[in-house]
Scaffold this motif. Sequence first.
Motif, PDB file in Angstrom:
ATOM      1  N   GLU A   1       0.732  -1.243   0.024  1.00  0.00           N
ATOM      2  CA  GLU A   1       0.019   0.151  -0.011  1.00  0.00           C
ATOM      3  C   GLU A   1       0.747   1.280   0.023  1.00  0.00           C
ATOM      4  O   GLU A   1       0.457   2.218  -0.582  1.00  0.00           O
ATOM      5  CB  GLU A   1      -1.004   0.080   1.192  1.00  0.00           C
ATOM      6  CG  GLU A   1      -1.774  -1.147   1.256  1.00  0.00           C
ATOM      7  CD  GLU A   1      -1.309  -2.444   2.153  1.00  0.00           C
ATOM      8  OE1 GLU A   1      -0.093  -2.276   2.521  1.00  0.00           O
ATOM      9  OE2 GLU A   1      -1.977  -3.312   2.494  1.00  0.00           O
ATOM     10  N   GLY A   2       2.000   1.106   0.741  1.00  0.00           N
ATOM     11  CA  GLY A   2       3.056   2.468   0.616  1.00  0.00           C
ATOM     12  C   GLY A   2       2.464   3.377   1.486  1.00  0.00           C
ATOM     13  O   GLY A   2       2.599   4.544   1.347  1.00  0.00           O
ATOM     14  N   MET A   3       1.316   3.182   2.619  1.00  0.00           N
ATOM     15  CA  MET A   3       0.672   4.052   3.339  1.00  0.00           C
ATOM     16  C   MET A   3       1.076   3.968   4.686  1.00  0.00           C
ATOM     17  O   MET A   3       0.454   4.653   5.849  1.00  0.00           O
ATOM     18  CB  MET A   3      -0.668   3.956   3.139  1.00  0.00           C
ATOM     19  CG  MET A   3      -1.216   4.077   1.751  1.00  0.00           C
ATOM     20  SD  MET A   3      -3.151   3.694   1.578  1.00  0.00           S
ATOM     21  CE  MET A   3      -3.128   3.795  -0.216  1.00  0.00           C
ATOM     22  N   ALA A   4       2.220   3.165   5.114  1.00  0.00           N
ATOM     23  CA  ALA A   4       2.580   3.116   6.325  1.00  0.00           C
ATOM     24  C   ALA A   4       4.005   4.008   6.492  1.00  0.00           C
ATOM     25  O   ALA A   4       5.251   3.380   6.610  1.00  0.00           O
ATOM     26  CB  ALA A   4       3.014   1.702   6.926  1.00  0.00           C
ATOM     27  N   LYS A   5       3.973   5.279   6.035  1.00  0.00           N
ATOM     28  CA  LYS A   5       5.174   6.265   5.983  1.00  0.00           C
ATOM     29  C   LYS A   5       5.763   6.041   7.378  1.00  0.00           C
ATOM     30  O   LYS A   5       5.302   6.424   8.575  1.00  0.00           O
ATOM     31  CB  LYS A   5       4.825   7.652   5.894  1.00  0.00           C
ATOM     32  CG  LYS A   5       3.762   7.622   4.458  1.00  0.00           C
ATOM     33  CD  LYS A   5       4.775   7.079   3.209  1.00  0.00           C
ATOM     34  CE  LYS A   5       3.951   7.204   2.055  1.00  0.00           C
ATOM     35  NZ  LYS A   5       4.546   6.418   0.790  1.00  0.00           N
ATOM     36  N   GLY A   6       7.149   5.734   7.375  1.00  0.00           N
ATOM     37  CA  GLY A   6       7.903   5.537   8.547  1.00  0.00           C
ATOM     38  C   GLY A   6       7.522   4.390   9.474  1.00  0.00           C
ATOM     39  O   GLY A   6       7.842   4.357  10.575  1.00  0.00           O
ATOM     40  N   GLY A   7       6.674   3.519   8.865  1.00  0.00           N
ATOM     41  CA  GLY A   7       6.384   2.530   9.510  1.00  0.00           C
ATOM     42  C   GLY A   7       4.801   2.636  10.393  1.00  0.00           C
ATOM     43  O   GLY A   7       4.355   1.683  10.994  1.00  0.00           O
ATOM     44  N   LEU A   8       4.305   3.738  10.292  1.00  0.00           N
ATOM     45  CA  LEU A   8       3.069   4.353  10.986  1.00  0.00           C
ATOM     46  C   LEU A   8       1.808   3.414  10.312  1.00  0.00           C
ATOM     47  O   LEU A   8       1.698   3.604   9.118  1.00  0.00           O
ATOM     48  CB  LEU A   8       2.747   5.855  10.624  1.00  0.00           C
ATOM     49  CG  LEU A   8       1.656   6.466  11.346  1.00  0.00           C
ATOM     50  CD1 LEU A   8       1.585   6.303  12.891  1.00  0.00           C
ATOM     51  CD2 LEU A   8       1.596   7.733  10.798  1.00  0.00           C
TER      52      LEU A   8
ATOM     53  N   SER B   1      -1.512   3.999   9.551  1.00  0.00           N
ATOM     54  CA  SER B   1      -2.039   5.344   9.340  1.00  0.00           C
ATOM     55  C   SER B   1      -3.546   5.281   9.042  1.00  0.00           C
ATOM     56  O   SER B   1      -3.875   4.174   8.695  1.00  0.00           O
ATOM     57  CB  SER B   1      -1.221   6.184   8.351  1.00  0.00           C
ATOM     58  OG  SER B   1      -1.618   5.377   7.060  1.00  0.00           O
ATOM     59  N   LYS B   2      -4.159   6.417   9.251  1.00  0.00           N
ATOM     60  CA  LYS B   2      -5.462   6.585   8.799  1.00  0.00           C
ATOM     61  C   LYS B   2      -5.633   6.253   7.225  1.00  0.00           C
ATOM     62  O   LYS B   2      -6.641   5.654   6.877  1.00  0.00           O
ATOM     63  CB  LYS B   2      -5.843   8.047   9.018  1.00  0.00           C
ATOM     64  CG  LYS B   2      -6.573   8.116  10.587  1.00  0.00           C
ATOM     65  CD  LYS B   2      -7.110   9.542  10.813  1.00  0.00           C
ATOM     66  CE  LYS B   2      -7.508   9.585  12.312  1.00  0.00           C
ATOM     67  NZ  LYS B   2      -8.443   8.582  12.809  1.00  0.00           N
ATOM     68  N   GLY B   3      -4.808   6.462   6.514  1.00  0.00           N
ATOM     69  CA  GLY B   3      -4.600   6.353   5.157  1.00  0.00           C
ATOM     70  C   GLY B   3      -4.802   4.748   4.758  1.00  0.00           C
ATOM     71  O   GLY B   3      -5.655   4.302   4.165  1.00  0.00           O
TER      72      GLY B   3
ATOM     73  N   ASN C   1      -1.702   9.518   5.599  1.00  0.00           N
ATOM     74  CA  ASN C   1      -0.746   8.533   5.621  1.00  0.00           C
ATOM     75  C   ASN C   1       0.060   8.988   6.358  1.00  0.00           C
ATOM     76  O   ASN C   1       1.180   8.520   6.963  1.00  0.00           O
ATOM     77  CB  ASN C   1      -0.009   8.362   4.518  1.00  0.00           C
ATOM     78  CG  ASN C   1      -0.821   7.592   3.301  1.00  0.00           C
ATOM     79  OD1 ASN C   1      -1.940   6.989   3.613  1.00  0.00           O
ATOM     80  ND2 ASN C   1      -0.457   7.736   2.063  1.00  0.00           N
ATOM     81  N   THR C   2      -0.015  10.411   7.239  1.00  0.00           N
ATOM     82  CA  THR C   2       0.862  10.697   8.346  1.00  0.00           C
ATOM     83  C   THR C   2       0.174  10.838   9.677  1.00  0.00           C
ATOM     84  O   THR C   2       0.648  11.382  10.501  1.00  0.00           O
ATOM     85  CB  THR C   2       1.364  12.126   7.974  1.00  0.00           C
ATOM     86  OG1 THR C   2       0.096  13.076   7.815  1.00  0.00           O
ATOM     87  CG2 THR C   2       1.967  12.396   6.620  1.00  0.00           C
ATOM     88  N   ILE C   3      -1.137  10.361   9.748  1.00  0.00           N
ATOM     89  CA  ILE C   3      -1.877  10.505  11.002  1.00  0.00           C
ATOM     90  C   ILE C   3      -2.292   9.062  11.490  1.00  0.00           C
ATOM     91  O   ILE C   3      -2.660   8.293  10.927  1.00  0.00           O
ATOM     92  CB  ILE C   3      -3.414  11.127  10.833  1.00  0.00           C
ATOM     93  CG1 ILE C   3      -3.029  12.593  10.085  1.00  0.00           C
ATOM     94  CG2 ILE C   3      -3.894  11.323  12.205  1.00  0.00           C
ATOM     95  CD1 ILE C   3      -4.467  13.111   9.663  1.00  0.00           C
ATOM     96  N   PRO C   4      -1.723   8.774  12.794  1.00  0.00           N
ATOM     97  CA  PRO C   4      -2.237   7.580  13.126  1.00  0.00           C
ATOM     98  C   PRO C   4      -3.487   6.920  13.063  1.00  0.00           C
ATOM     99  O   PRO C   4      -4.470   7.972  13.267  1.00  0.00           O
ATOM    100  CB  PRO C   4      -1.786   7.483  14.818  1.00  0.00           C
ATOM    101  CG  PRO C   4      -0.651   8.673  14.716  1.00  0.00           C
ATOM    102  CD  PRO C   4      -1.344   9.645  13.727  1.00  0.00           C
TER     103      PRO C   4
END
Length: 412
Positions: A30-37, A39-41, A404-407
């Motif tokens: 998905e590429g939506m776990a930026k920095g391993g987060l 995310s809401k995305g 993708n930057t919000i938990p």
Amino acid sequence: MSEISKSPFDPITIGPLKLRNRFIKAATNEGMAKGGLVSKGLSLFHERMAEGGAALSTVAYCATSRDGRTFADQVTMERDSLTDMKAMTDAVHRHGGAISAQLTHAGSFTFLPKSELQTSKPLSSSGGFNKVGVLSNRFFKQAMNQSQMEAIAEEFVAAACLAREAGFDAVELHMGHGYLLSQFVSPVYNKRKDAYGGTIARRMKFPSEVLSRVLDAVGKDLAVLVKYSMTDGAKGGNTIADGIEIAKYLQSTGAHMAVLSNGLNVESIEAMFGSSLPKSSTKPANLLIAVGMWLQSLNAPPEVQFHENYLRENALKIREAVDLPLAYIGGAASAQGVDQIISDEFDAIAMGRALIHDPQIINRWKNGANETSGCTACNRCVTMMYLPTGTHCVLTGAQDAKLNTIPAGASS
């Protein structure tokens, strides 16, 4: 849908898990776990799959540890992420769907810089030159010893237990595409001379041990699926005869279902996708993409043209050989194509690109629409995962990159 003996909308039971229908959203990075987060995305992406009708949505590449990651922007099965993982599983459950964590260790298929790995050389079935390591100045890999195998097996068990705690309904062990377990299964990577190398029985020994331990740990509570490559699609790699034997080992070990994929990430990605990766006269801005596409181009066949259900021929050979529940994956794109898979006696239909293009197509098929997906199999969604927006179809658009930057567990 046509009148057939079984319907893709019939419920199905996989191990302890009952699904409302036979559609599975296949794992696609998905590429939506930026920095391993978590995310809401990422949560919204899988929620949309459940809302669109998929019975089970698979979260791709959940690394068993930080050393098991391929990329920095990847979910890692850590307790620090538990709250956000629970928010994601709850979101899928609200729509009547189930959710699976694809458990993966990259082995030598890692692009992490030296500062991100505890070991000086990434682990693999065999040592020697690591062609993927040219991207991270890790030119050599190390052959795992017995104590390292024990530690990695326990990583998979711990990841599966955490998945259960986080509300996942299933786990999928990734034994394909060139990741660590596949590096044992495939003779392209496995050059060992001991009890874990040589014959297919020996190459399956460690992956089977991992599967057995995960089943013992969570198999009464979670469905335990295995994704593997029916063939490696590469010179010197596994053939369909090997793929049949792998399925037999998965069946005898007790896997609840096998997901029938194909190919290797570096050596034969066209065998996986059934069509060529996008070609461009301009160099991608992302160095990782540029070098990765160059590596793949060294082995790429002439332009491969997509056709629906492109893995059917090999999958049927697996179907004839085992009683193990099987999920077909490989280009289902129309109501007729789905009917074909069900009439071929596959137990489930796993779909990737078509659902990235439009998750709602399953609901429309259920309501009688006789349509073909608008996905063109251009594979541009593959390279989108490196962008801030994450994986999306270039024809239908992306989610808001800010998500993708919000938990996932953050209050709205």
